[in-house]
Design an enzyme around this catalytic site. Sequence first.
Site, PDB file in Angstrom:
ATOM      1  NE  ARG A   1      -3.503  33.619   8.558  1.00  0.00           N
ATOM      2  CZ  ARG A   1      -4.714  34.017   8.162  1.00  0.00           C
ATOM      3  NH1 ARG A   1      -4.938  35.282   7.888  1.00  0.00           N
ATOM      4  NH2 ARG A   1      -5.667  33.141   8.037  1.00  0.00           N
TER       5      ARG A   1
ATOM      6  CE  LYS B   1      16.807  28.960  19.285  1.00  0.00           C
ATOM      7  NZ  LYS B   1      17.678  28.059  20.075  1.00  0.00           N
TER       8      LYS B   1
ATOM      9  CD  GLU C   1      22.739  31.343  28.432  1.00  0.00           C
ATOM     10  OE1 GLU C   1      23.514  31.079  27.490  1.00  0.00           O
ATOM     11  OE2 GLU C   1      21.821  30.562  28.778  1.00  0.00           O
TER      12      GLU C   1
ATOM     13  CE  LYS D   1      20.686  34.447  20.885  1.00  0.00           C
ATOM     14  NZ  LYS D   1      19.730  34.015  21.859  1.00  0.00           N
TER      15      LYS D   1
ATOM     16  CD  GLU E   1      19.402  25.781  17.771  1.00  0.00           C
ATOM     17  OE1 GLU E   1      18.983  26.811  18.336  1.00  0.00           O
ATOM     18  OE2 GLU E   1      19.400  24.664  18.304  1.00  0.00           O
TER      19      GLU E   1
ATOM     20  NE  ARG F   1      19.521  30.933  17.500  1.00  0.00           N
ATOM     21  CZ  ARG F   1      18.562  31.838  17.458  1.00  0.00           C
ATOM     22  NH1 ARG F   1      18.115  32.252  16.300  1.00  0.00           N
ATOM     23  NH2 ARG F   1      18.035  32.344  18.565  1.00  0.00           N
TER      24      ARG F   1
ATOM     25  CG  ASN G   1      22.155  24.619  21.506  1.00  0.00           C
ATOM     26  OD1 ASN G   1      21.458  25.543  21.929  1.00  0.00           O
ATOM     27  ND2 ASN G   1      21.870  23.964  20.395  1.00  0.00           N
TER      28      ASN G   1
ATOM     29  CG  HIS H   1      22.253  25.619  26.896  1.00  0.00           C
ATOM     30  ND1 HIS H   1      23.396  26.401  26.875  1.00  0.00           N
ATOM     31  CD2 HIS H   1      21.233  26.470  27.210  1.00  0.00           C
ATOM     32  CE1 HIS H   1      23.069  27.655  27.145  1.00  0.00           C
ATOM     33  NE2 HIS H   1      21.775  27.720  27.349  1.00  0.00           N
TER      34      HIS H   1
ATOM     35  CG  HIS I   1      18.424  22.321  28.828  1.00  0.00           C
ATOM     36  ND1 HIS I   1      18.441  22.411  27.456  1.00  0.00           N
ATOM     37  CD2 HIS I   1      18.167  23.571  29.279  1.00  0.00           C
ATOM     38  CE1 HIS I   1      18.193  23.674  27.100  1.00  0.00           C
ATOM     39  NE2 HIS I   1      18.040  24.392  28.188  1.00  0.00           N
TER      40      HIS I   1
ATOM     41  CG  HIS J   1      18.562  28.846  31.712  1.00  0.00           C
ATOM     42  ND1 HIS J   1      18.396  27.583  31.195  1.00  0.00           N
ATOM     43  CD2 HIS J   1      19.268  29.547  30.781  1.00  0.00           C
ATOM     44  CE1 HIS J   1      18.956  27.519  30.000  1.00  0.00           C
ATOM     45  NE2 HIS J   1      19.501  28.693  29.725  1.00  0.00           N
TER      46      HIS J   1
HETATM   47  N1  GLY Z   1      19.410  30.568  23.524  1.00  0.00           N
HETATM   48  C1  GLY Z   1      20.089  30.053  22.411  1.00  0.00           C
HETATM   49  C2  GLY Z   1      19.618  30.590  21.114  1.00  0.00           C
HETATM   50  O1  GLY Z   1      18.983  31.620  21.075  1.00  0.00           O
HETATM   51  O2  GLY Z   1      19.854  29.980  20.105  1.00  0.00           O
END
Ligand code: GLY
Length: 352
Positions: A109, A131, A173, A213, A223, A227, A231, A234, A238, A253
């Site tokens: 956990r 993330k 990025e 960031k 997000e 946040r 994107n 992206h 993508h 990427h």
């Molecule tokens: N890669 C975008 C974010 O971490 O929200």
Amino acid sequence: MNNQEVILCERLATELEQAIARCPNDRLFVLTDEHTHRLCLPLLQGVGALKGAGEIVIGAEDAHKNLATLASVWKALSDGGATRHSLLLNLGGGMVTDLGGFAAATFKRGIAYVNLPTTLLAMVDAAVGGKTGINFNGLKNEIGAFAPAAAVLIATDFLRTLDRRNFLSGYAEMLKHGLISTAEHWAELLAFDMDNVDYERLRHMVGRSVQVKQNIVREDPLERGIRKALNLGHTVGHAFESLALAQGRPVLHGYAVAWGMVCELYLSVLQAGFPSERMRQTVRFVRDHYGSFSFDCTEYDRLYALMTHDKKNTAGVINFTLLKDVGRIALDQTAGREAIFEALDFFRETMG
Ligand code: GLY
């Protein structure tokens, strides 16, 4: 979500010792992939805290970012006697920090983990912001969790041996962080001499990029709002990345994001009043350093369909982050099929 400590390292060995000491643990495990195990782990041999640590090595590259690899990490932790008080150090690119972060978030956990990213993409993006996840059912990052690392150590010395393509992939990025922050940061990124890299200057720029960031993630860790600024580039990016993969010509990427930003800046000019000269300056930089992505108008429908399946959409409406200017963000924008096709035309005419 807790705040994540991000350290721009000057003396990695000392800073790593200190970061580990701040995370009391009964057993330390180090996760690497087969490349970082061979090339990066030996650079840490003087770090006393790593003596006796359990070593877990996984396959490199995105193809291994799956359930089987995740299970192998869980098993190695379990067989190695990890408890809820153990600590995992993820040493690698975004694949290692994403998968390792998710393994840590789910083992018993949740155990603490520290990220030590070795690629530019991971330093400025993947390893920062909590993330974590794996690919599943043919979809990228389909399974995951928001789970911040206890600490992220940014050691730009690793970048001295990074190949140019992976360097550029991460730099895209950074360029995105410039576009969503200040004209000054954006301009310094465009002016940076990519052929004769000044690593001290780069170190400061990486620090600044991570700060952009981190500020956003601090405000909106899950997000729900700002946040989404991260994107930028992206949605189209993508689609390019998925098309390229399906056609057996995968692209990195960051390249896809750079090309995606070309289209999304065009949409920003068209729909949000972004200054066209700033768009042209950015597009020139992308064309000069990233080259182009080839596709023809018979593939527009497929690209459009890929955009409609993007997981950032709600109720099938394509969601874009656009810009009114550098640093002036317009969230939750959409664009019609005609405008998107026009942006794809612009891409082919300008970049081709
Ligand atoms: N890669 C975008 C974010 O971490 O929200």
